[in-house]
Design an enzyme around this catalytic site. Structure first.
Site, short mmCIF file in Angstrom:
data_model
loop_
_atom_site.label_atom_id
_atom_site.label_comp_id
_atom_site.label_asym_id
_atom_site.label_seq_id
_atom_site.Cartn_x
_atom_site.Cartn_y
_atom_site.Cartn_z
N CYS A 1 0.74 -1.16 -0.36
CA CYS A 1 -0.06 0.46 0.07
C CYS A 1 1.15 1.41 -0.23
CB CYS A 1 -0.81 0.21 1.02
SG CYS A 1 -1.89 -1.88 1.90
O1 KQY Z 1 -5.26 -1.18 0.89
C1 KQY Z 1 -4.36 0.06 0.76
N1 KQY Z 1 -3.88 -0.09 -0.77
C2 KQY Z 1 -4.05 0.85 1.53
C3 KQY Z 1 -4.70 1.51 2.80
C4 KQY Z 1 -4.66 2.62 3.44
C5 KQY Z 1 -5.14 2.87 4.40
C6 KQY Z 1 -5.81 4.18 4.52
N2 KQY Z 1 -5.38 4.57 6.07
#
Ligand code: KQY
Length: 367
Positions: free
Chosen positions: A356
């Site tokens: 992420c």
């Molecule tokens: O799963 C993802 N690609 C990102 C997680 C984002 C979390 C925001 N607080």
């Protein structure tokens, strides 16, 4: 400069490549929000430094930083990491950044999704997200790569592709009314086809239990190569994750990819359930316009949330009894890449993980 192109990638012969295809580099953003990252962001900053440093052994890393953190980030990061001023509301570049597409001729362009911070005001992850919305255009301007603006609210973590026309996504996220309430499933599929050159979408019902993104696929399941996927798993039938992984497993096994192949599925056992501690929660600022992260809340831990770099896998580790099995499975699944484990709890506390906070830029040229 970066030009805004008014057609679609598919119409112009562009596709989203798989993450294992060669990269020009990796993009990251520097963590600093005091309501996401505890203790003023410092523990997360050390974790991001470690991720960036390890990736930089294999490919160029660019760290985007808000102006007030430029000096600090520059001082904390090793010299080979390029630090650029790139204003943002939070550090999830997989989601607020550009998704790159490539042509047969080796030209690279970017897709600029419409971003509403994982569900807009209905979710209130945080408000505002105006700086996040400009991240893709700024990345592409820095690289002089042309840009497509996609009329679809989504995030890079909500999609995984095999580079050959197949896309994995979860219904709980991409079809959630907090993203595209005015679009039908068929219209959403059409946009994914047009902007990523997708001909087969494999819809999984739900993501990881308590995943605050409404269940991003990048925490649940990913392609390892065409025809082969990894899925987060638990043998504990009393864990709410069991049902979610089991239904995904059945669906994946009965699905066909864009080439008509039946998918093979490798289960990677999840870490034991992890909760936000009192001490961790106490380190967070409480802000009316941001999600509250209370002590005792379960964290959406998963080993699937790894980054594929040129020649390496940058993989989360949690100090859990399943760490070593996950590490060795990845080593078997990627025999030609070095597996680099990183202590990732501080990233997980913010609601995501290594995948992420990274975004690969494929190798190629601007025009
Ligand atoms: O799963 C993802 N690609 C990102 C997680 C984002 C979390 C925001 N607080």
């Amino acid at each position: 400069m970066s030009n805004l192109i008014r057609s679609t990638p598919r119409a112009d012969g562009f596709r989203m490549p798989a993450e294992w295809e060669p990269h020009a580099g990796c993009w990251m953003l520097w963590p600093q929000r005091r309501d996401t990252w505890r203790n003023g962001g410092k523990p997360a900053q050390y974790a991001f430094v470690e991720v960036a440093t390890q990736i930089s052994r294999f490919e160029r890393v660019t760290m985007g930083v808000n102006p007030d953190q430029f000096e600090n980030a520059r001082a904390m990061l090793p010299p080979q990491i390029r630090v650029v001023e790139l204003s943002n509301n939070d550090a999830w570049i997989r989601d607020n950044g550009a998704t790159f597409v490539v042509s047969e001729e080796g030209v690279v362009r970017g897709v600029d999704w419409t971003f509403n911070a994982w569900g807009g005001l209905r979710k209130m992850m945080y408000f505002p997200w105006d700086l996040d919305e400009l991240v893709p255009a700024k990345m592409l301007e820095i690289e002089s790569l042309d840009r497509y603006k996609a009329p679809l609210v989504t995030e890079g973590g909500a999609i995984h592709v095999d580079g050959q026309g197949t896309l994995l996504a979860t219904e709980s996220c991409l079809l959630n009314p907090n993203r595209n309430p005015d679009l039908s499933k068929a219209e959403i599929e059409q946009h994914l086809a047009d902007y990523l050159d997708i001909s087969r979408i494999i819809w999984l019902p739900r993501g990881v239990y308590e995943d605050e993104t409404d269940g991003h696929v990048d925490n649940l399941c990913c392609f390892l190569r065409p025809g082969l996927v990894a899925l987060t798993w638990t043998d504990d039938r009393s864990d709410p994750q069991y049902e979610r992984s089991a239904e995904a497993y059945d669906l994946l096994r009965s699905a066909r990819d864009a080439s008509g192949r039946q998918l093979e599925v490798r289960k990677i056992h999840q870490p034991d359930p992890m909760m936000m501690t009192e001490e961790e929660a106490a380190g967070l600022d409480i802000v009316d316009t941001a999600l509250l992260r209370p002590a005792g809340e379960r964290l959406a831990g998963s080993y699937i949330n790894f980054y594929i770099a040129n020649g390496a896998i940058i993989a989360p580790q949690f100090g859990d009894r399943h760490d070593s099995a996950a590490f060795h499975q990845l080593a078997q699944l990627f025999p030609n890449r070095e597996i680099v484990g990183i202590a990732a709890r501080e990233i997980l506390l913010g609601g995501g993980n290594i995948h992420c906070i990274t975004q690969q830029q494929p190798a190629g040229r601007a025009t």
